[in-house]
Design a protein around this motif. Sequence first.
Motif, PDB file in Angstrom:
ATOM      1  N   CYS A 146       0.849  -1.202   0.000  1.00  0.00           N
ATOM      2  CA  CYS A 146       0.000   0.000   0.000  1.00  0.00           C
ATOM      3  C   CYS A 146       0.878   1.243   0.000  1.00  0.00           C
ATOM      4  CB  CYS A 146      -0.911  -0.014   1.232  1.00  0.00           C
ATOM      5  SG  CYS A 146      -1.902   1.479   1.453  1.00  0.00           S
ATOM      6  N   TYR A 147       0.520   2.193  -0.869  1.00  0.00           N
ATOM      7  CA  TYR A 147       1.179   3.504  -0.903  1.00  0.00           C
ATOM      8  C   TYR A 147       0.162   4.543  -0.460  1.00  0.00           C
ATOM      9  CZ  TYR A 147       4.725   1.176  -3.788  1.00  0.00           C
ATOM     10  OH  TYR A 147       5.700   0.327  -4.265  1.00  0.00           O
ATOM     11  N   PRO A 148       0.150   4.917   0.822  1.00  0.00           N
ATOM     12  CA  PRO A 148      -0.891   5.826   1.317  1.00  0.00           C
ATOM     13  C   PRO A 148      -0.921   7.178   0.608  1.00  0.00           C
ATOM     14  CG  PRO A 148       0.206   4.734   3.147  1.00  0.00           C
ATOM     15  CD  PRO A 148       0.996   4.415   1.911  1.00  0.00           C
ATOM     16  N   GLY A 149       0.220   7.615   0.055  1.00  0.00           N
ATOM     17  CA  GLY A 149       0.240   8.899  -0.644  1.00  0.00           C
ATOM     18  C   GLY A 149      -0.466   8.871  -1.980  1.00  0.00           C
ATOM     19  N   GLY A 150      -0.655   7.682  -2.549  1.00  0.00           N
ATOM     20  CA  GLY A 150      -1.400   7.522  -3.795  1.00  0.00           C
ATOM     21  C   GLY A 150      -0.924   8.441  -4.905  1.00  0.00           C
ATOM     22  N   ALA A 151      -1.876   8.991  -5.642  1.00  0.00           N
ATOM     23  CA  ALA A 151      -1.553   9.848  -6.787  1.00  0.00           C
ATOM     24  C   ALA A 151      -0.859  11.136  -6.363  1.00  0.00           C
ATOM     25  CB  ALA A 151      -2.826  10.166  -7.568  1.00  0.00           C
ATOM     26  N   ARG A 152      -1.074  11.574  -5.141  1.00  0.00           N
ATOM     27  CA  ARG A 152      -0.420  12.809  -4.686  1.00  0.00           C
ATOM     28  C   ARG A 152       1.100  12.644  -4.636  1.00  0.00           C
ATOM     29  NH1 ARG A 152      -5.247  12.668  -1.876  1.00  0.00           N
ATOM     30  NH2 ARG A 152      -6.521  14.554  -2.099  1.00  0.00           N
ATOM     31  N   GLU A 153       1.566  11.433  -4.348  1.00  0.00           N
ATOM     32  CA  GLU A 153       3.002  11.178  -4.383  1.00  0.00           C
ATOM     33  C   GLU A 153       3.458  10.781  -5.782  1.00  0.00           C
ATOM     34  OE1 GLU A 153       4.442   8.501  -1.392  1.00  0.00           O
ATOM     35  OE2 GLU A 153       3.501   9.618   0.239  1.00  0.00           O
ATOM     36  N   THR A 154       2.641  10.003  -6.489  1.00  0.00           N
ATOM     37  CA  THR A 154       3.015   9.547  -7.832  1.00  0.00           C
ATOM     38  C   THR A 154       3.205  10.721  -8.785  1.00  0.00           C
ATOM     39  OG1 THR A 154       1.735   7.534  -7.471  1.00  0.00           O
ATOM     40  CG2 THR A 154       2.337   8.056  -9.739  1.00  0.00           C
ATOM     41  N   PHE A 155       2.294  11.694  -8.710  1.00  0.00           N
ATOM     42  CA  PHE A 155       2.325  12.827  -9.638  1.00  0.00           C
ATOM     43  C   PHE A 155       2.798  14.099  -8.939  1.00  0.00           C
ATOM     44  CE2 PHE A 155      -1.308  10.420 -11.851  1.00  0.00           C
ATOM     45  CZ  PHE A 155      -0.403   9.671 -12.579  1.00  0.00           C
ATOM     46  N   LYS A 156       3.809  13.970  -8.120  1.00  0.00           N
ATOM     47  CA  LYS A 156       4.352  15.089  -7.353  1.00  0.00           C
ATOM     48  C   LYS A 156       5.087  16.075  -8.257  1.00  0.00           C
ATOM     49  CE  LYS A 156       6.703  11.891  -5.491  1.00  0.00           C
ATOM     50  NZ  LYS A 156       7.457  11.102  -4.509  1.00  0.00           N
ATOM     51  N   ARG A 157       5.329  17.261  -7.746  1.00  0.00           N
ATOM     52  CA  ARG A 157       6.209  18.226  -8.390  1.00  0.00           C
ATOM     53  C   ARG A 157       7.594  18.114  -7.743  1.00  0.00           C
ATOM     54  NH1 ARG A 157       2.150  17.512 -10.372  1.00  0.00           N
ATOM     55  NH2 ARG A 157       0.589  18.983 -11.116  1.00  0.00           N
ATOM     56  N   SER A 158       8.546  18.843  -8.261  1.00  0.00           N
ATOM     57  CA  SER A 158       9.928  18.697  -7.780  1.00  0.00           C
ATOM     58  C   SER A 158      10.043  19.019  -6.293  1.00  0.00           C
ATOM     59  CB  SER A 158      10.867  19.591  -8.587  1.00  0.00           C
ATOM     60  OG  SER A 158      10.464  20.951  -8.506  1.00  0.00           O
ATOM     61  N   GLN A 159       9.246  19.968  -5.793  1.00  0.00           N
ATOM     62  CA  GLN A 159       9.338  20.317  -4.376  1.00  0.00           C
ATOM     63  C   GLN A 159       8.776  19.229  -3.475  1.00  0.00           C
ATOM     64  OE1 GLN A 159       7.549  21.885  -6.649  1.00  0.00           O
ATOM     65  NE2 GLN A 159       5.525  22.523  -5.905  1.00  0.00           N
ATOM     66  N   GLY A 160       8.122  18.230  -4.073  1.00  0.00           N
ATOM     67  CA  GLY A 160       7.555  17.141  -3.286  1.00  0.00           C
ATOM     68  C   GLY A 160       8.439  15.911  -3.193  1.00  0.00           C
ATOM     69  N   ARG A 161       9.678  16.002  -3.683  1.00  0.00           N
ATOM     70  CA  ARG A 161      10.582  14.842  -3.644  1.00  0.00           C
ATOM     71  C   ARG A 161      10.752  14.323  -2.217  1.00  0.00           C
ATOM     72  NH1 ARG A 161      15.396  16.049  -4.351  1.00  0.00           N
ATOM     73  NH2 ARG A 161      16.237  14.117  -5.271  1.00  0.00           N
ATOM     74  N   TYR A 162      10.530  13.020  -2.039  1.00  0.00           N
ATOM     75  CA  TYR A 162      10.702  12.323  -0.761  1.00  0.00           C
ATOM     76  C   TYR A 162       9.854  12.914   0.363  1.00  0.00           C
ATOM     77  CZ  TYR A 162      14.523  10.274  -3.335  1.00  0.00           C
ATOM     78  OH  TYR A 162      15.262   9.630  -4.304  1.00  0.00           O
ATOM     79  N   ARG A 163       8.778  13.514  -0.017  1.00  0.00           N
ATOM     80  CA  ARG A 163       7.846  14.063   0.973  1.00  0.00           C
ATOM     81  C   ARG A 163       6.610  13.164   1.025  1.00  0.00           C
ATOM     82  NH1 ARG A 163       4.353  19.573   0.033  1.00  0.00           N
ATOM     83  NH2 ARG A 163       2.969  19.358   1.827  1.00  0.00           N
ATOM     84  N   LEU A 164       6.284  12.670   2.210  1.00  0.00           N
ATOM     85  CA  LEU A 164       5.105  11.827   2.363  1.00  0.00           C
ATOM     86  C   LEU A 164       3.843  12.677   2.314  1.00  0.00           C
ATOM     87  CD1 LEU A 164       6.175   9.360   5.224  1.00  0.00           C
ATOM     88  CD2 LEU A 164       6.425   9.112   2.752  1.00  0.00           C
ATOM     89  N   ARG A 165       2.883  12.244   1.523  1.00  0.00           N
ATOM     90  CA  ARG A 165       1.600  12.942   1.439  1.00  0.00           C
ATOM     91  C   ARG A 165       0.527  12.071   2.080  1.00  0.00           C
ATOM     92  NH1 ARG A 165       0.889  16.981  -2.123  1.00  0.00           N
ATOM     93  NH2 ARG A 165      -0.950  17.238  -0.803  1.00  0.00           N
ATOM     94  N   TRP A 166       0.655  11.884   3.378  1.00  0.00           N
ATOM     95  CA  TRP A 166      -0.218  10.982   4.117  1.00  0.00           C
ATOM     96  C   TRP A 166      -1.220  11.726   4.995  1.00  0.00           C
ATOM     97  CZ3 TRP A 166       2.865   6.185   6.260  1.00  0.00           C
ATOM     98  CH2 TRP A 166       3.580   5.597   5.211  1.00  0.00           C
ATOM     99  N   GLU A 167      -1.374  13.029   4.759  1.00  0.00           N
ATOM    100  CA  GLU A 167      -2.219  13.814   5.658  1.00  0.00           C
ATOM    101  C   GLU A 167      -3.672  13.344   5.656  1.00  0.00           C
ATOM    102  OE1 GLU A 167      -1.553  16.118   1.782  1.00  0.00           O
ATOM    103  OE2 GLU A 167      -0.323  15.030   3.235  1.00  0.00           O
ATOM    104  N   ARG A 168      -4.112  12.711   4.571  1.00  0.00           N
ATOM    105  CA  ARG A 168      -5.483  12.204   4.514  1.00  0.00           C
ATOM    106  C   ARG A 168      -5.537  10.685   4.627  1.00  0.00           C
ATOM    107  NH1 ARG A 168      -7.977  15.718  -0.574  1.00  0.00           N
ATOM    108  NH2 ARG A 168      -7.159  17.759   0.063  1.00  0.00           N
TER     109      ARG A 168
END
Length: 272
Positions: A146-168
Amino acid sequence: MPLRADGTGGAPARLPGTRVPAREGGCIFCSTVENPLTRVRQTVFRFAERGAALSARYHRARLVGAEHLPRQGPLLLVGNHGVWGYETPAFFHLVHQATGRYPLGLAERGFFKIPLVRTVLPWLGGVEGTRENALRSLQEGQLVVCYPGGARETFKRSQGRYRLRWERALGFVRLAMQAGVPVVPFAGFGVDDTFFWPPDEDRWCVRLAAEDKYRMPLVMGLGPLPLPVQLTFAVGEPHEPPPSGASESRVRAFRDRVAASVRRLLLRACHA
Protein backbone atom coordinates in the motif's frame (compact mmCIF):
# COMPACT_ATOMS: atom_id res chain seq x y z
CA MET A 1 10.56 -21.20 -8.09
CA PRO A 2 7.01 -22.58 -8.53
CA LEU A 3 4.45 -20.99 -6.22
CA ARG A 4 1.32 -22.24 -4.56
CA ALA A 5 -1.81 -20.10 -4.52
CA ASP A 6 -0.70 -18.66 -1.17
CA GLY A 7 2.67 -17.68 -2.68
CA THR A 8 4.69 -20.04 -0.45
CA GLY A 9 6.08 -22.42 -3.07
CA GLY A 10 5.54 -25.98 -4.11
CA ALA A 11 2.82 -26.22 -6.79
CA PRO A 12 2.10 -24.70 -10.22
CA ALA A 13 2.49 -20.92 -10.37
CA ARG A 14 -0.33 -18.43 -10.76
CA LEU A 15 -0.45 -14.76 -11.58
CA PRO A 16 -0.66 -12.28 -8.70
CA GLY A 17 -4.03 -10.69 -8.13
CA THR A 18 -6.06 -13.63 -9.50
CA ARG A 19 -8.86 -15.27 -7.56
CA VAL A 20 -8.61 -19.05 -7.55
CA PRO A 21 -11.55 -21.31 -6.62
CA ALA A 22 -10.51 -23.73 -3.89
CA ARG A 23 -11.64 -26.77 -5.87
CA GLU A 24 -9.04 -26.05 -8.56
CA GLY A 25 -6.15 -26.58 -6.19
CA GLY A 26 -4.74 -23.10 -6.61
CA CYS A 27 -3.79 -23.26 -10.29
CA ILE A 28 -5.61 -21.19 -12.90
CA PHE A 29 -3.60 -22.52 -15.82
CA CYS A 30 -4.07 -26.27 -15.26
CA SER A 31 -7.35 -26.72 -17.11
CA THR A 32 -7.31 -28.98 -20.14
CA VAL A 33 -9.42 -26.36 -21.95
CA GLU A 34 -7.14 -23.70 -23.44
CA ASN A 35 -8.40 -20.21 -22.70
CA PRO A 36 -7.03 -17.59 -25.15
CA LEU A 37 -7.39 -14.81 -22.56
CA THR A 38 -5.35 -16.84 -20.09
CA ARG A 39 -2.56 -17.14 -22.63
CA VAL A 40 -2.61 -13.38 -23.16
CA ARG A 41 -2.46 -12.80 -19.40
CA GLN A 42 0.46 -15.21 -19.09
CA THR A 43 2.33 -13.46 -21.90
CA VAL A 44 1.74 -9.98 -20.46
CA PHE A 45 2.76 -11.09 -16.98
CA ARG A 46 5.95 -12.83 -18.12
CA PHE A 47 6.88 -9.79 -20.22
CA ALA A 48 6.32 -7.57 -17.16
CA GLU A 49 8.45 -9.90 -15.04
CA ARG A 50 11.33 -9.57 -17.47
CA GLY A 51 10.88 -5.80 -17.55
CA ALA A 52 10.94 -5.64 -13.75
CA ALA A 53 14.13 -7.70 -13.63
CA LEU A 54 15.76 -5.44 -16.23
CA SER A 55 14.71 -2.34 -14.30
CA ALA A 56 16.20 -3.76 -11.09
CA ARG A 57 19.45 -4.53 -12.91
CA TYR A 58 19.58 -1.15 -14.67
CA HIS A 59 19.19 0.65 -11.33
CA ARG A 60 21.43 -1.75 -9.36
CA ALA A 61 18.45 -2.11 -7.03
CA ARG A 62 19.00 -3.40 -3.50
CA LEU A 63 16.70 -4.55 -0.70
CA VAL A 64 17.77 -3.98 2.90
CA GLY A 65 15.92 -5.57 5.81
CA ALA A 66 14.41 -8.50 3.89
CA GLU A 67 14.40 -10.50 7.14
CA HIS A 68 11.26 -8.57 8.09
CA LEU A 69 9.35 -10.09 5.17
CA PRO A 70 7.78 -13.47 6.06
CA ARG A 71 7.55 -16.20 3.44
CA GLN A 72 3.91 -16.87 4.21
CA GLY A 73 0.89 -15.32 5.88
CA PRO A 74 -0.89 -11.98 5.44
CA LEU A 75 1.15 -8.80 5.61
CA LEU A 76 0.58 -5.12 4.83
CA LEU A 77 3.63 -3.32 3.45
CA VAL A 78 3.36 0.48 3.59
CA GLY A 79 5.79 3.01 2.16
CA ASN A 80 6.61 5.98 -0.06
CA HIS A 81 5.95 6.24 -3.78
CA GLY A 82 8.36 7.63 -6.36
CA VAL A 83 7.46 9.90 -9.26
CA TRP A 84 5.19 8.12 -11.75
CA GLY A 85 5.36 5.04 -9.51
CA TYR A 86 8.16 3.94 -11.82
CA GLU A 87 10.10 2.11 -9.10
CA THR A 88 7.29 -0.31 -8.24
CA PRO A 89 8.22 -3.17 -10.64
CA ALA A 90 11.83 -3.21 -9.41
CA PHE A 91 10.65 -3.24 -5.78
CA PHE A 92 8.15 -6.04 -6.41
CA HIS A 93 10.90 -7.99 -8.19
CA LEU A 94 13.21 -7.71 -5.17
CA VAL A 95 10.44 -8.74 -2.78
CA HIS A 96 9.69 -11.77 -4.93
CA GLN A 97 13.37 -12.70 -5.05
CA ALA A 98 13.63 -12.42 -1.25
CA THR A 99 10.43 -14.26 -0.32
CA GLY A 100 9.26 -16.30 -3.31
CA ARG A 101 5.97 -14.38 -3.09
CA TYR A 102 4.32 -12.13 -5.66
CA PRO A 103 3.25 -8.89 -3.93
CA LEU A 104 -0.25 -7.58 -4.55
CA GLY A 105 -0.37 -3.80 -5.00
CA LEU A 106 -3.31 -1.64 -3.97
CA ALA A 107 -3.66 0.73 -6.93
CA GLU A 108 -5.16 4.21 -6.97
CA ARG A 109 -8.89 3.81 -7.55
CA GLY A 110 -8.96 6.55 -10.18
CA PHE A 111 -6.69 4.51 -12.46
CA PHE A 112 -9.43 1.91 -12.79
CA LYS A 113 -11.57 4.44 -14.64
CA ILE A 114 -9.15 4.09 -17.57
CA PRO A 115 -10.35 1.08 -19.64
CA LEU A 116 -6.97 -0.37 -20.66
CA VAL A 117 -5.43 0.15 -17.22
CA ARG A 118 -8.50 -1.41 -15.60
CA THR A 119 -7.98 -4.52 -17.73
CA VAL A 120 -4.20 -4.95 -17.57
CA LEU A 121 -3.28 -3.78 -14.05
CA PRO A 122 -4.79 -6.82 -12.29
CA TRP A 123 -2.74 -9.05 -14.60
CA LEU A 124 0.40 -7.37 -13.24
CA GLY A 125 -0.38 -7.77 -9.55
CA GLY A 126 -2.51 -4.66 -9.01
CA VAL A 127 -5.97 -4.54 -7.50
CA GLU A 128 -8.30 -1.57 -7.13
CA GLY A 129 -7.56 -0.11 -3.73
CA THR A 130 -10.98 -0.51 -2.11
CA ARG A 131 -11.36 -1.63 1.50
CA GLU A 132 -13.20 -4.75 0.34
CA ASN A 133 -10.49 -5.81 -2.12
CA ALA A 134 -7.70 -5.14 0.36
CA LEU A 135 -9.41 -7.01 3.19
CA ARG A 136 -10.18 -9.99 0.97
CA SER A 137 -6.58 -10.15 -0.20
CA LEU A 138 -5.26 -10.13 3.35
CA GLN A 139 -7.76 -12.78 4.39
CA GLU A 140 -6.39 -14.92 1.53
CA GLY A 141 -2.92 -14.62 3.04
CA GLN A 142 -1.50 -12.21 0.47
CA LEU A 143 1.48 -9.90 0.86
CA VAL A 144 -0.23 -6.58 0.13
CA VAL A 145 1.62 -3.36 -0.74
CA CYS A 146 0.00 0.00 0.00
CA TYR A 147 1.18 3.50 -0.90
CA PRO A 148 -0.89 5.83 1.32
CA GLY A 149 0.24 8.90 -0.64
CA GLY A 150 -1.40 7.52 -3.79
CA ALA A 151 -1.55 9.85 -6.79
CA ARG A 152 -0.42 12.81 -4.69
CA GLU A 153 3.00 11.18 -4.38
CA THR A 154 3.02 9.55 -7.83
CA PHE A 155 2.33 12.83 -9.64
CA LYS A 156 4.35 15.09 -7.35
CA ARG A 157 6.21 18.23 -8.39
CA SER A 158 9.93 18.70 -7.78
CA GLN A 159 9.34 20.32 -4.38
CA GLY A 160 7.55 17.14 -3.29
CA ARG A 161 10.58 14.84 -3.64
CA TYR A 162 10.70 12.32 -0.76
CA ARG A 163 7.85 14.06 0.97
CA LEU A 164 5.10 11.83 2.36
CA ARG A 165 1.60 12.94 1.44
CA TRP A 166 -0.22 10.98 4.12
CA GLU A 167 -2.22 13.81 5.66
CA ARG A 168 -5.48 12.20 4.51
CA ALA A 169 -4.32 8.60 4.85
CA LEU A 170 -6.03 6.62 7.58
CA GLY A 171 -7.43 3.82 5.45
CA PHE A 172 -4.38 1.57 5.77
CA VAL A 173 -4.57 1.80 9.56
CA ARG A 174 -8.24 0.84 9.65
CA LEU A 175 -7.55 -1.96 7.19
CA ALA A 176 -4.79 -3.41 9.39
CA MET A 177 -7.05 -3.08 12.45
CA GLN A 178 -9.92 -4.88 10.75
CA ALA A 179 -7.74 -7.63 9.29
CA GLY A 180 -5.63 -7.98 12.42
CA VAL A 181 -2.36 -7.96 10.49
CA PRO A 182 0.93 -6.15 11.17
CA VAL A 183 2.02 -3.13 9.16
CA VAL A 184 5.58 -3.35 7.85
CA PRO A 185 7.05 0.02 6.80
CA PHE A 186 9.43 0.37 3.88
CA ALA A 187 11.13 3.23 2.08
CA GLY A 188 12.64 3.66 -1.36
CA PHE A 189 15.60 5.96 -1.94
CA GLY A 190 16.49 7.01 -5.48
CA VAL A 191 12.83 6.72 -6.48
CA ASP A 192 12.48 10.49 -6.93
CA ASP A 193 15.76 10.81 -8.82
CA THR A 194 14.97 8.58 -11.82
CA PHE A 195 13.62 11.59 -13.75
CA PHE A 196 13.96 15.35 -13.54
CA TRP A 197 11.37 18.06 -13.85
CA PRO A 198 11.66 20.64 -16.65
CA PRO A 199 11.72 24.39 -15.99
CA ASP A 200 8.27 25.87 -15.47
CA GLU A 201 7.14 22.37 -14.58
CA ASP A 202 3.53 23.27 -13.74
CA ARG A 203 2.92 24.03 -17.40
CA TRP A 204 4.07 20.57 -18.44
CA CYS A 205 1.33 18.42 -16.99
CA VAL A 206 -1.33 16.15 -18.45
CA ARG A 207 -4.65 16.00 -16.64
CA LEU A 208 -5.82 12.40 -16.44
CA ALA A 209 -8.97 13.17 -14.45
CA ALA A 210 -10.82 16.13 -12.99
CA GLU A 211 -9.07 16.15 -9.59
CA ASP A 212 -5.80 18.08 -9.28
CA LYS A 213 -3.99 15.03 -7.90
CA TYR A 214 -4.34 13.42 -11.34
CA ARG A 215 -2.26 16.10 -13.09
CA MET A 216 0.66 14.00 -14.33
CA PRO A 217 3.96 15.89 -14.62
CA LEU A 218 5.88 15.39 -17.86
CA VAL A 219 9.26 14.56 -16.37
CA MET A 220 12.38 13.77 -18.40
CA GLY A 221 15.16 11.22 -18.27
CA LEU A 222 18.17 10.19 -20.34
CA GLY A 223 16.50 10.33 -23.72
CA PRO A 224 13.83 7.60 -23.65
CA LEU A 225 15.37 6.02 -20.53
CA PRO A 226 15.17 6.99 -16.85
CA LEU A 227 18.33 8.25 -15.21
CA PRO A 228 20.53 5.29 -14.13
CA VAL A 229 20.45 6.11 -10.41
CA GLN A 230 20.68 3.35 -7.84
CA LEU A 231 17.45 2.31 -6.12
CA THR A 232 17.69 1.15 -2.52
CA PHE A 233 14.68 -0.13 -0.59
CA ALA A 234 14.78 -0.55 3.19
CA VAL A 235 12.23 -2.60 5.13
CA GLY A 236 11.61 -2.05 8.83
CA GLU A 237 10.24 -3.99 11.77
CA PRO A 238 6.49 -4.71 11.85
CA HIS A 239 4.09 -2.49 13.78
CA GLU A 240 1.07 -4.05 15.47
CA PRO A 241 -2.01 -1.92 14.73
CA PRO A 242 -4.39 -0.63 17.40
CA PRO A 243 -7.21 -2.96 18.37
CA SER A 244 -10.46 -2.87 16.41
CA GLY A 245 -12.65 -0.04 17.66
CA ALA A 246 -9.73 2.14 18.78
CA SER A 247 -10.32 5.87 19.07
CA GLU A 248 -9.66 8.27 16.20
CA SER A 249 -6.72 9.74 18.09
CA ARG A 250 -5.08 6.30 18.36
CA VAL A 251 -5.66 5.70 14.66
CA ARG A 252 -3.96 8.98 13.77
CA ALA A 253 -1.12 8.36 16.22
CA PHE A 254 -0.44 4.97 14.62
CA ARG A 255 -0.46 6.55 11.15
CA ASP A 256 2.09 9.10 12.33
CA ARG A 257 4.26 6.38 13.93
CA VAL A 258 4.39 4.40 10.67
CA ALA A 259 5.18 7.60 8.73
CA ALA A 260 8.03 8.36 11.12
CA SER A 261 9.40 4.84 10.55
CA VAL A 262 9.30 5.37 6.78
CA ARG A 263 11.25 8.62 7.16
CA ARG A 264 13.90 6.87 9.26
CA LEU A 265 14.09 4.07 6.71
CA LEU A 266 14.66 6.68 3.99
CA LEU A 267 17.78 7.79 5.83
CA ARG A 268 18.87 4.19 6.24
CA ALA A 269 18.35 3.50 2.53
CA CYS A 270 20.23 6.66 1.63
CA HIS A 271 23.31 5.57 3.60
CA ALA A 272 23.10 1.82 2.96
